[in-house]
Design a protein around this motif. Structure first.
Motif, mmCIF file in Angstrom:
data_model
loop_
_atom_site.group_PDB
_atom_site.id
_atom_site.type_symbol
_atom_site.label_atom_id
_atom_site.label_comp_id
_atom_site.label_asym_id
_atom_site.label_seq_id
_atom_site.Cartn_x
_atom_site.Cartn_y
_atom_site.Cartn_z
ATOM 1 N N ASP A 26 3.540 0.014 4.889
ATOM 2 C CA ASP A 26 3.728 -1.294 5.534
ATOM 3 C C ASP A 26 3.871 -2.412 4.501
ATOM 4 O O ASP A 26 4.731 -3.293 4.633
ATOM 5 C CB ASP A 26 2.536 -1.607 6.452
ATOM 6 N N LEU A 27 3.046 -2.368 3.460
ATOM 7 C CA LEU A 27 3.143 -3.410 2.410
ATOM 8 C C LEU A 27 4.506 -3.332 1.729
ATOM 9 O O LEU A 27 5.108 -4.353 1.396
ATOM 10 C CB LEU A 27 2.019 -3.222 1.381
ATOM 11 N N GLY A 28 5.022 -2.090 1.576
ATOM 12 C CA GLY A 28 6.348 -1.924 0.969
ATOM 13 C C GLY A 28 7.450 -2.472 1.860
ATOM 14 O O GLY A 28 8.375 -3.141 1.388
ATOM 15 N N VAL A 29 7.342 -2.223 3.165
ATOM 16 C CA VAL A 29 8.360 -2.718 4.100
ATOM 17 C C VAL A 29 8.380 -4.241 4.103
ATOM 18 O O VAL A 29 9.436 -4.871 4.038
ATOM 19 C CB VAL A 29 8.087 -2.177 5.518
ATOM 20 N N ILE A 30 7.190 -4.851 4.124
ATOM 21 C CA ILE A 30 7.103 -6.314 4.092
ATOM 22 C C ILE A 30 7.716 -6.855 2.799
ATOM 23 O O ILE A 30 8.469 -7.829 2.802
ATOM 24 C CB ILE A 30 5.624 -6.765 4.232
ATOM 25 N N LEU A 31 7.420 -6.169 1.683
ATOM 26 C CA LEU A 31 7.943 -6.621 0.393
ATOM 27 C C LEU A 31 9.464 -6.523 0.356
ATOM 28 O O LEU A 31 10.169 -7.450 -0.052
ATOM 29 C CB LEU A 31 7.315 -5.780 -0.738
ATOM 30 N N THR A 32 10.005 -5.385 0.823
ATOM 31 C CA THR A 32 11.469 -5.241 0.853
ATOM 32 C C THR A 32 12.098 -6.286 1.771
ATOM 33 O O THR A 32 13.133 -6.880 1.448
ATOM 34 C CB THR A 32 11.859 -3.832 1.324
ATOM 35 N N ALA A 33 11.446 -6.548 2.879
ATOM 36 C CA ALA A 33 12.001 -7.507 3.846
ATOM 37 C C ALA A 33 12.138 -8.898 3.241
ATOM 38 O O ALA A 33 13.129 -9.589 3.450
ATOM 39 C CB ALA A 33 11.119 -7.567 5.083
ATOM 40 N N GLU A 34 11.159 -9.304 2.448
ATOM 41 C CA GLU A 34 11.197 -10.690 1.939
ATOM 42 C C GLU A 34 11.821 -10.783 0.542
ATOM 43 O O GLU A 34 12.348 -11.855 0.187
ATOM 44 C CB GLU A 34 9.812 -11.307 1.935
ATOM 45 N N GLN A 35 11.764 -9.702 -0.251
ATOM 46 C CA GLN A 35 12.260 -9.802 -1.628
ATOM 47 C C GLN A 35 13.554 -9.024 -1.831
ATOM 48 O O GLN A 35 14.338 -9.359 -2.719
ATOM 49 C CB GLN A 35 11.172 -9.299 -2.594
ATOM 50 N N GLY A 36 13.768 -7.964 -1.065
ATOM 51 C CA GLY A 36 15.050 -7.272 -1.101
ATOM 52 C C GLY A 36 15.084 -5.963 -1.857
ATOM 53 O O GLY A 36 15.990 -5.148 -1.662
ATOM 54 N N LYS A 37 14.083 -5.715 -2.737
ATOM 55 C CA LYS A 37 14.179 -4.501 -3.561
ATOM 56 C C LYS A 37 14.140 -3.268 -2.673
ATOM 57 O O LYS A 37 13.553 -3.274 -1.591
ATOM 58 C CB LYS A 37 13.083 -4.473 -4.619
ATOM 59 N N PRO A 38 14.754 -2.145 -3.119
ATOM 60 C CA PRO A 38 14.744 -0.912 -2.323
ATOM 61 C C PRO A 38 13.335 -0.491 -1.956
ATOM 62 O O PRO A 38 12.404 -0.682 -2.760
ATOM 63 C CB PRO A 38 15.400 0.100 -3.252
ATOM 64 N N LEU A 39 13.156 0.087 -0.779
ATOM 65 C CA LEU A 39 11.838 0.418 -0.254
ATOM 66 C C LEU A 39 11.044 1.298 -1.220
ATOM 67 O O LEU A 39 9.848 1.087 -1.430
ATOM 68 C CB LEU A 39 11.952 1.091 1.112
ATOM 69 N N ALA A 40 11.724 2.267 -1.829
ATOM 70 C CA ALA A 40 11.011 3.144 -2.773
ATOM 71 C C ALA A 40 10.438 2.330 -3.927
ATOM 72 O O ALA A 40 9.306 2.541 -4.374
ATOM 73 C CB ALA A 40 11.960 4.219 -3.305
ATOM 74 N N GLU A 41 11.226 1.350 -4.412
ATOM 75 C CA GLU A 41 10.742 0.486 -5.496
ATOM 76 C C GLU A 41 9.619 -0.416 -5.011
ATOM 77 O O GLU A 41 8.643 -0.663 -5.718
ATOM 78 C CB GLU A 41 11.902 -0.383 -6.013
ATOM 79 N N ALA A 42 9.747 -0.892 -3.775
ATOM 80 C CA ALA A 42 8.714 -1.770 -3.223
ATOM 81 C C ALA A 42 7.392 -1.021 -3.090
ATOM 82 O O ALA A 42 6.333 -1.529 -3.464
ATOM 83 C CB ALA A 42 9.153 -2.312 -1.864
ATOM 84 N N LYS A 43 7.471 0.219 -2.601
ATOM 85 C CA LYS A 43 6.249 1.016 -2.482
ATOM 86 C C LYS A 43 5.688 1.333 -3.870
ATOM 87 O O LYS A 43 4.473 1.401 -4.066
ATOM 88 C CB LYS A 43 6.528 2.296 -1.686
ATOM 89 N N GLY A 44 6.583 1.469 -4.847
ATOM 90 C CA GLY A 44 6.145 1.660 -6.224
ATOM 91 C C GLY A 44 5.410 0.434 -6.729
ATOM 92 O O GLY A 44 4.405 0.543 -7.432
ATOM 93 N N GLU A 45 5.915 -0.752 -6.348
ATOM 94 C CA GLU A 45 5.210 -1.975 -6.760
ATOM 95 C C GLU A 45 3.829 -2.045 -6.122
ATOM 96 O O GLU A 45 2.865 -2.492 -6.755
ATOM 97 C CB GLU A 45 6.015 -3.225 -6.403
ATOM 98 N N ILE A 46 3.716 -1.599 -4.879
ATOM 99 C CA ILE A 46 2.398 -1.621 -4.227
ATOM 100 C C ILE A 46 1.419 -0.750 -5.003
ATOM 101 O O ILE A 46 0.277 -1.143 -5.277
ATOM 102 C CB ILE A 46 2.503 -1.146 -2.771
ATOM 103 N N ALA A 47 1.872 0.437 -5.400
ATOM 104 C CA ALA A 47 0.992 1.326 -6.170
ATOM 105 C C ALA A 47 0.658 0.706 -7.533
ATOM 106 O O ALA A 47 -0.487 0.775 -7.999
ATOM 107 C CB ALA A 47 1.663 2.686 -6.366
ATOM 108 N N TYR A 48 1.653 0.057 -8.140
ATOM 109 C CA TYR A 48 1.446 -0.619 -9.431
ATOM 110 C C TYR A 48 0.454 -1.766 -9.264
ATOM 111 O O TYR A 48 -0.513 -1.898 -9.998
ATOM 112 C CB TYR A 48 2.798 -1.121 -9.924
ATOM 113 N N GLY A 49 0.658 -2.573 -8.225
ATOM 114 C CA GLY A 49 -0.252 -3.699 -7.964
ATOM 115 C C GLY A 49 -1.657 -3.197 -7.676
ATOM 116 O O GLY A 49 -2.643 -3.719 -8.204
ATOM 117 N N ALA A 50 -1.749 -2.128 -6.870
ATOM 118 C CA ALA A 50 -3.069 -1.578 -6.520
ATOM 119 C C ALA A 50 -3.763 -1.012 -7.757
ATOM 120 O O ALA A 50 -5.001 -1.049 -7.853
ATOM 121 C CB ALA A 50 -2.904 -0.494 -5.462
ATOM 122 N N SER A 51 -2.988 -0.514 -8.710
ATOM 123 C CA SER A 51 -3.604 0.104 -9.900
ATOM 124 C C SER A 51 -4.435 -0.919 -10.676
ATOM 125 O O SER A 51 -5.416 -0.563 -11.334
ATOM 126 C CB SER A 51 -2.525 0.713 -10.803
#
Ligand SMILES: NC(=O)C1=CN([C@@H]2O[C@H](COP(=O)(O)OP(=O)(O)OC[C@H]3O[C@@H](n4cnc5c(N)ncnc54)[C@H](OP(=O)(O)O)[C@@H]3O)[C@@H](O)[C@H]2O)C=CC1
Ligand SMILES: O=C(O)[C@H](O)CS(=O)(=O)O
Length: 490
Positions: free
Chosen positions: A95-120
Motif C-alpha cells: 500500500d505504501l508503494g502504491v501511494i508513493l507511485t501514485a504521487e511521485q510516479g516511479k514504477p511500483l517495484a521501485e516504490a516498494k523498494g524505496e519503502i524497504a529502504y526507508g524502513a531499513s
C-alpha cells in the motif's frame, strides 16, 4: 488514476490520509487544501490539508512538551516502538508503494523498494537507540574526574524533497527518535501522501502524541522560516537542492542552529579501459535511470576512456532501448514519468544545449509520447564536452552524456571540476588504479564497480556544496545528539 482508483488499489484505504498529523491529532489546514496529482496521468488524487504557519508553530510547541517525556524513556523502550513502526511499514509495503507511485510516479517495484529502504533506517536506528554511549576521561588533576555523556538535541524539524518521499523522511526521523528527539516533518507539496501514511503508522506503532508530526503545506518558505526562527527548534535537517540549502542555512544562522544538509549532486561515472564493460553498462543503467534519473546520486556525467568509448556507447544504447517507459503501475515498466512539466523542460534544455554545442544524440530526444503525463524518452548523447550545461548543472532526468577521456589524471581533474561532491563512481580492475582514483575523487561517496551505493549502514553525505553531515550508519545518530562533559572534583 483518480482518488477513487487509488483507494480501490489499497488493502488498507485508511493509509491514504489527506489531513495533517499534528501532535497526534489529524487536522484540517487553516489555509484550506492543496491538490496532489498523479504525474503519469495528471489526475488529482488527493486534496491535502494546507497548514498555516501558526499550525506549524503549534506542532513545534507540542513537540517540545512531548520530547521531554520521550527522552526519559530508556533506549530500549524507544527501540521497541521504532521496531513496531518498522514492522508496520513492511506489513504495509504494498500500500505504501502504491501511494508513493501514485504521487511521485516511479514504477511500483521501485516504490516498494524505496519503502524497504526507508524502513531499513527505522530498523537500524531502533537497534542504535540502545547504544548511545558516553565515555570517561582520566582527570587532568588528581582530584578531578571527567565523564562525557550524550543527550538528545531536543526538537528537530525536517524539510524533504519529492524524489524519495518516504525514505528521505525516515532517514532523518529514525535517528532523531532513537536519540530521544521529537520530530516535525514537512514533506514536499508534490508528495505529501507518503509522509501522512508514515504518520498513520507512527500512531499505530505507539509513538507518543507530539513526538512525530507531519505538517503538510503549500507554502514551503513560510514553514521553513518557522522552523528556522522558532527558538524551540534546535536542529534543522534538509534534503533538496543546494540553492534551497543555502537559503535555509542563512535563515538558521540567526539562531546558530545545528543543520544537516543533503544537497545537490553532479556525479561522475568513469569507465576505464580495463573495466568489465558489461558490468559497467549494467551499473550505468542503474545509476543513471533509477527514479528516471531523479536522484541526487545519479550519474550526471559519464566519462569513458578512449579505447572502449565506442564499444561502451553501443552496449549502453542497446541496453537502454530495452527499458520500458510508462505508467508506474503497469507491469514491467522501468521508466515512469518525471515529476512535473518543469522537470521535463530542464532535461530538454540540457539536450538542446548539448546539440547546439556539437553533441550527437544516439538515442532518444524524440518527442515525448502524446497524451497526459510528464514522459520523456531516455536520451544518450556522445561527444559531450565540458562547456555543455550538464557538465556543471544537475540534469535530474533521463539524459546520459558520454565524455571521452585519455588518461587517469585528466579524468580525475574533470570529475573533480565541480562545486558538488556527493556521489561518484568508476569501473576498473587494476587494484593500484582503484586505490589511487578512489582517494583522488573529491566526493563523500565513491562507488567502485557498482552503480548503487545506497544503504542504511553507511554514512551518506557530501562534501563541498553537496552538504553538511551524514545520514545512516552509527554516525547518523550523532546528528541528533549533544555531547556534554561533567568535570567533578572528588
Ligand atoms: N543530497 C540529497 O540527498 C538530495 C538532493 N536533492 C536535490 O534537490 C533537487 C531536486 O529536488 P527538489 O525537491 O526539486 O529540490 P528543492 O530544493 O526545490 O525542494 C526540496 C524541498 O525544499 C522545499 N523548499 C523549497 N524552497 C524552500 C524554501 N525557500 N524554504 C523552505 N523549504 C523550501 C521544497 O518544498 P516544495 O517542493 O513544497 O516547494 C521541498 O520540500 C536536486 O538538485 C537534487 O539534487 C534531492 C534529493 C536528495
Ligand atoms: O534523494 C536522493 O536522491 C537520495 O538521497 C538518493 S539515495 O539515498 O536513494 O541513494
Amino acid at each position: 488514476m483518480t482518488k477513487t482508483d487509488l483507494k480501490s488499489l489499497l488493502n488498507g484505504p485508511s493509509l491514504l490520509a489527506e489531513q495533517a498529523y499534528l501532535a497526534g491529532h489529524w487536522v484540517d489546514g487553516d489555509e484550506g487544501t492543496f491538490e496532489v496529482t498523479n504525474p503519469a496521468r495528471g489526475d488529482v488524487i488527493a486534496h491535502v490539508a494546507d497548514l498555516s504557519r501558526a499550525q506549524v508553530a503549534k506542532a513545534i510547541a507540542e513537540a517540545e512538551t512531548a520530547q521531554k517525556e520521550w527522552a526519559s524513556w530508556t533506549g530500549k523502550e524507544r527501540a521497541a516502538v521504532l521496531r513496531k513502526w518498522f514492522d508496520l511499514m513492511m506489513e504495509n509495503q504494498h500500500d505504501l508503494g502504491v501511494i508513493l507511485t501514485a504521487e511521485q510516479g516511479k514504477p511500483l517495484a521501485e516504490a516498494k523498494g524505496e519503502i524497504a529502504y526507508g524502513a531499513s533506517f527505522v530498523e537500524f536506528f531502533a537497534e542504535e537507540a540502545k547504544r548511545v554511549y558516553g565515555e570517561t576521561i582520566p582527570g587532568h588533576q588528581r582530584d578531578k574526574r571527567i565523564t562525557v555523556i550524550k543527550q538528545p538535541i531536543g526538537v528537530a524539524a525536517s524539510i524533504t524533497p519529492w524524489n524519495f518521499p518516504n525514505a528521505m523522511i525516515t532517514r532523518k526521523a529514525a535517528p532523531a527518535l532513537a536519540a530521544g528527539c521529537a520530530f516535525v516533518a514537512r514533506p514536499a507539496e508534490l508528495t505529501p501522501l507518503s509522509a501522512t501514511a508514515l504518520g498513520v503508522l507512527a500512531e499505530r506503532a505507539g509513538i507518543p502524541k507530539g513526538v512525530f508530526s507531519v505538517v503538510t503545506s503549500s507554502n514551503a518558505s513560510e514553514t521553513g522560516k518557522e522552523f528556522c526562527e522558532n527558538p524551540i527548534v534546535r536542529k534543522l535537517t534538509f534534503t533538496g537542492s543546494t540553492q534551497v540549502g543555502r537559503i535555509l542555512l542563512r535563515q538558521a544562522a540567526d539562531q546558530v542552529m545545528k543543520c544537516s544538509m543533503e544537497l545537490g549532486g553532479n556525479a561522475p561515472f568513469i569507465v576505464f579501459d580495463d573495466a568489465d564493460l558489461d558490468a559497467a553498462v549494467e551499473g550505468a543503467i542503474m545509476c543513471k535511470f533509477r527514479n528516471n534519473g531523479q536522484t541526487c546520486v545519479c550519474a550526471n556525467r559519464i566519462y569513458v576512456q578512449a579505447g572502449v568509448y565506442d564499444a561502451f556507447a553501443a552496449k549502453l544504447k542497446e541496453a537502454v532501448e530495452k527499458l520500458k517507459m510508462g505508467d508506474g503501475m503497469e507491469e514491467g515498466v522501468a521508466l515512469g514519468p518525471l515529476i512535473n512539466a518543469s522537470a521535463v523542460e530542464k532535461v530538454q534544455t540540457h539536450i538542446a544545449d548539448a546539440k547546439a554545442k556539437g553533441a550527437n544524440v544516439i538515442l532518444g530526444d524524440s518527442g515525448a509520447p502524446q497524451g497526459p503525463g510528464y514522459f520523456l524518452p531516455p536520451t544518450i548523447v556522445t561527444g559531450a564536452t565540458k562547456d555543455m550545461q550538464f557538465s556543471t548543472d544537475e540534469t535530474f532526468g533521463p539524459l546520459a552524456p558520454l565524455f571521452k577521456f585519455e588518461n587517469e589524471d585528466d579524468v580525475i581533474a574533470m570529475a573533480n571540476d565541480t562545486i558538488f561532491g556527493l556521489a561518484s563512481y568508476f569501473y576498473a580492475k587494476d587494484l593500484s588504479r582503484v586505490y589511487k582514483v578512489a582517494e583522488a575523487l573529491e566526493y563523500g561517496i565513491v562507488g567502485v564497480n557498482t552503480g548503487i551505493i545506497s544503504t542504511e549502514v553507511a554514512p551518506f553525505g557530501g562534501v563541498k556544496q553537496s552538504g553538511l553531515g551524514r545520514e545512516g550508519s552509527h554516525h547518523g545518530l550523532d546528528e541528533f545528539l549533544e555531547m556534554k562533559y561533567i568535570c567533578m572534583s572528588v
